[in-house]
Scaffold this active site. Sequence first.
Site, PDB file in Angstrom:
ATOM      1  N   ILE A 117       0.828  -1.216   0.000  1.00  0.00           N
ATOM      2  CA  ILE A 117       0.000   0.000   0.000  1.00  0.00           C
ATOM      3  C   ILE A 117       0.862   1.267   0.000  1.00  0.00           C
ATOM      4  O   ILE A 117       0.416   2.318  -0.473  1.00  0.00           O
ATOM      5  CB  ILE A 117      -0.964  -0.035   1.213  1.00  0.00           C
ATOM      6  CG1 ILE A 117      -2.161   0.846   0.989  1.00  0.00           C
ATOM      7  CG2 ILE A 117      -0.273   0.286   2.511  1.00  0.00           C
ATOM      8  CD1 ILE A 117      -3.292   0.619   1.990  1.00  0.00           C
ATOM      9  N   ASN A 158      12.127  -8.391   6.274  1.00  0.00           N
ATOM     10  CA  ASN A 158      12.555  -7.670   7.472  1.00  0.00           C
ATOM     11  C   ASN A 158      12.129  -8.481   8.696  1.00  0.00           C
ATOM     12  O   ASN A 158      10.991  -8.960   8.751  1.00  0.00           O
ATOM     13  CB  ASN A 158      11.912  -6.281   7.512  1.00  0.00           C
ATOM     14  CG  ASN A 158      12.357  -5.421   6.345  1.00  0.00           C
ATOM     15  OD1 ASN A 158      13.517  -5.461   5.936  1.00  0.00           O
ATOM     16  ND2 ASN A 158      11.439  -4.653   5.784  1.00  0.00           N
ATOM     17  N   GLY A 215      13.761  -3.845  10.790  1.00  0.00           N
ATOM     18  CA  GLY A 215      12.809  -2.872  10.263  1.00  0.00           C
ATOM     19  C   GLY A 215      11.425  -3.437  10.029  1.00  0.00           C
ATOM     20  O   GLY A 215      10.643  -2.897   9.244  1.00  0.00           O
ATOM     21  N   GLN A 216      11.082  -4.529  10.718  1.00  0.00           N
ATOM     22  CA  GLN A 216       9.758  -5.129  10.540  1.00  0.00           C
ATOM     23  C   GLN A 216       8.703  -4.274  11.228  1.00  0.00           C
ATOM     24  O   GLN A 216       8.863  -3.906  12.393  1.00  0.00           O
ATOM     25  CB  GLN A 216       9.745  -6.552  11.131  1.00  0.00           C
ATOM     26  CG  GLN A 216       8.434  -7.269  10.908  1.00  0.00           C
ATOM     27  CD  GLN A 216       8.472  -8.725  11.396  1.00  0.00           C
ATOM     28  OE1 GLN A 216       9.479  -9.190  11.926  1.00  0.00           O
ATOM     29  NE2 GLN A 216       7.365  -9.418  11.211  1.00  0.00           N
ATOM     30  N   SER A 217       7.627  -3.952  10.498  1.00  0.00           N
ATOM     31  CA  SER A 217       6.555  -3.145  11.085  1.00  0.00           C
ATOM     32  C   SER A 217       5.234  -3.896  11.163  1.00  0.00           C
ATOM     33  O   SER A 217       4.373  -3.529  11.960  1.00  0.00           O
ATOM     34  CB  SER A 217       6.374  -1.835  10.300  1.00  0.00           C
ATOM     35  OG  SER A 217       5.989  -2.112   8.970  1.00  0.00           O
ATOM     36  N   HIS A 269       6.286 -11.772   5.899  1.00  0.00           N
ATOM     37  CA  HIS A 269       6.026 -11.336   4.528  1.00  0.00           C
ATOM     38  C   HIS A 269       7.330 -11.106   3.788  1.00  0.00           C
ATOM     39  O   HIS A 269       8.308 -10.643   4.365  1.00  0.00           O
ATOM     40  CB  HIS A 269       5.163 -10.065   4.486  1.00  0.00           C
ATOM     41  CG  HIS A 269       5.686  -8.944   5.332  1.00  0.00           C
ATOM     42  ND1 HIS A 269       5.499  -8.911   6.708  1.00  0.00           N
ATOM     43  CD2 HIS A 269       6.381  -7.832   5.025  1.00  0.00           C
ATOM     44  CE1 HIS A 269       6.052  -7.825   7.191  1.00  0.00           C
ATOM     45  NE2 HIS A 269       6.616  -7.147   6.197  1.00  0.00           N
ATOM     46  N   HIS A 317       8.997  -9.051   0.755  1.00  0.00           N
ATOM     47  CA  HIS A 317       8.850  -7.913  -0.158  1.00  0.00           C
ATOM     48  C   HIS A 317       9.494  -8.243  -1.505  1.00  0.00           C
ATOM     49  O   HIS A 317      10.562  -8.863  -1.549  1.00  0.00           O
ATOM     50  CB  HIS A 317       9.616  -6.688   0.368  1.00  0.00           C
ATOM     51  CG  HIS A 317       9.094  -6.076   1.617  1.00  0.00           C
ATOM     52  ND1 HIS A 317       8.318  -4.940   1.613  1.00  0.00           N
ATOM     53  CD2 HIS A 317       9.254  -6.412   2.914  1.00  0.00           C
ATOM     54  CE1 HIS A 317       8.029  -4.599   2.871  1.00  0.00           C
ATOM     55  NE2 HIS A 317       8.590  -5.471   3.674  1.00  0.00           N
TER      56      HIS A 317
HETATM   57  P1  AMP Z   1       7.729  -4.378   7.043  1.00  0.00           P
HETATM   58  O1  AMP Z   1       8.143  -2.989   7.415  1.00  0.00           O
HETATM   59  O2  AMP Z   1       8.813  -5.206   6.444  1.00  0.00           O
HETATM   60  O3  AMP Z   1       7.017  -5.070   8.183  1.00  0.00           O
HETATM   61  O4  AMP Z   1       6.708  -4.228   5.865  1.00  0.00           O
HETATM   62  C1  AMP Z   1       5.341  -4.044   6.049  1.00  0.00           C
HETATM   63  C2  AMP Z   1       4.797  -3.546   4.740  1.00  0.00           C
HETATM   64  O5  AMP Z   1       3.415  -3.737   4.736  1.00  0.00           O
HETATM   65  C3  AMP Z   1       5.076  -2.066   4.489  1.00  0.00           C
HETATM   66  O6  AMP Z   1       5.814  -1.913   3.284  1.00  0.00           O
HETATM   67  C4  AMP Z   1       3.677  -1.475   4.393  1.00  0.00           C
HETATM   68  O7  AMP Z   1       3.605  -0.460   3.433  1.00  0.00           O
HETATM   69  C5  AMP Z   1       2.843  -2.676   4.016  1.00  0.00           C
HETATM   70  N1  AMP Z   1       1.447  -2.622   4.391  1.00  0.00           N
HETATM   71  C6  AMP Z   1       0.950  -2.317   5.615  1.00  0.00           C
HETATM   72  N2  AMP Z   1      -0.395  -2.393   5.594  1.00  0.00           N
HETATM   73  C7  AMP Z   1      -0.747  -2.773   4.339  1.00  0.00           C
HETATM   74  C8  AMP Z   1      -1.986  -3.041   3.686  1.00  0.00           C
HETATM   75  N3  AMP Z   1      -3.153  -2.901   4.329  1.00  0.00           N
HETATM   76  N4  AMP Z   1      -1.966  -3.403   2.390  1.00  0.00           N
HETATM   77  C9  AMP Z   1      -0.799  -3.524   1.734  1.00  0.00           C
HETATM   78  N5  AMP Z   1       0.405  -3.300   2.287  1.00  0.00           N
HETATM   79  C10 AMP Z   1       0.436  -2.929   3.571  1.00  0.00           C
END
Ligand code: AMP
Length: 113
Positions: free
Chosen positions: A30, A86, A92-94, A99, A101
């Site tokens: 997103i 990540n 840097g995992q959020s 997942h 990338h």
């Molecule tokens: P990370 O920082 O590696 O955990 O990556 C999480 C990713 O999920 C980030 O690049 C966000 O932009 C993406 N993200 C979070 N919420 C959504 C969503 N609802 N749909 C698609 N991507 C998302």
Amino acid sequence: MDCIFCKIARHEAQAQLLFENERIIAFRDIFAQAPTHFLVIPKTHHASLDAVGDEHDALLGELLGTARRLARELGVAASGYRTVINCHQDGGQSVDHLHLHVLAGRRLSWPPG
Ligand code: AMP
């Protein structure tokens, strides 16, 4: 479970889906960090790469294989792409759902910040 990626996997939250089977779903990020940026995730909830065990090696392989196939289908394989997982805070995992990338469509710098 109140996990946004679990909700996407269950079709309870919207996403731009690129691929889906019984185990895996792929969708566009997103907040795209490159012209092509999508995520490949297992449908089952695993909090991170560190949270899976050896019994999940086949699933991890399927994440990568799906990334490779989608990169070809989206026409970015020849120019190149980057796969990233990540893990935890320093990685840097959020989002705490495993997942992968896939980023493509521009020249990516190295090393990452
Ligand atoms: P990370 O920082 O590696 O955990 O990556 C999480 C990713 O999920 C980030 O690049 C966000 O932009 C993406 N993200 C979070 N919420 C959504 C969503 N609802 N749909 C698609 N991507 C998302």
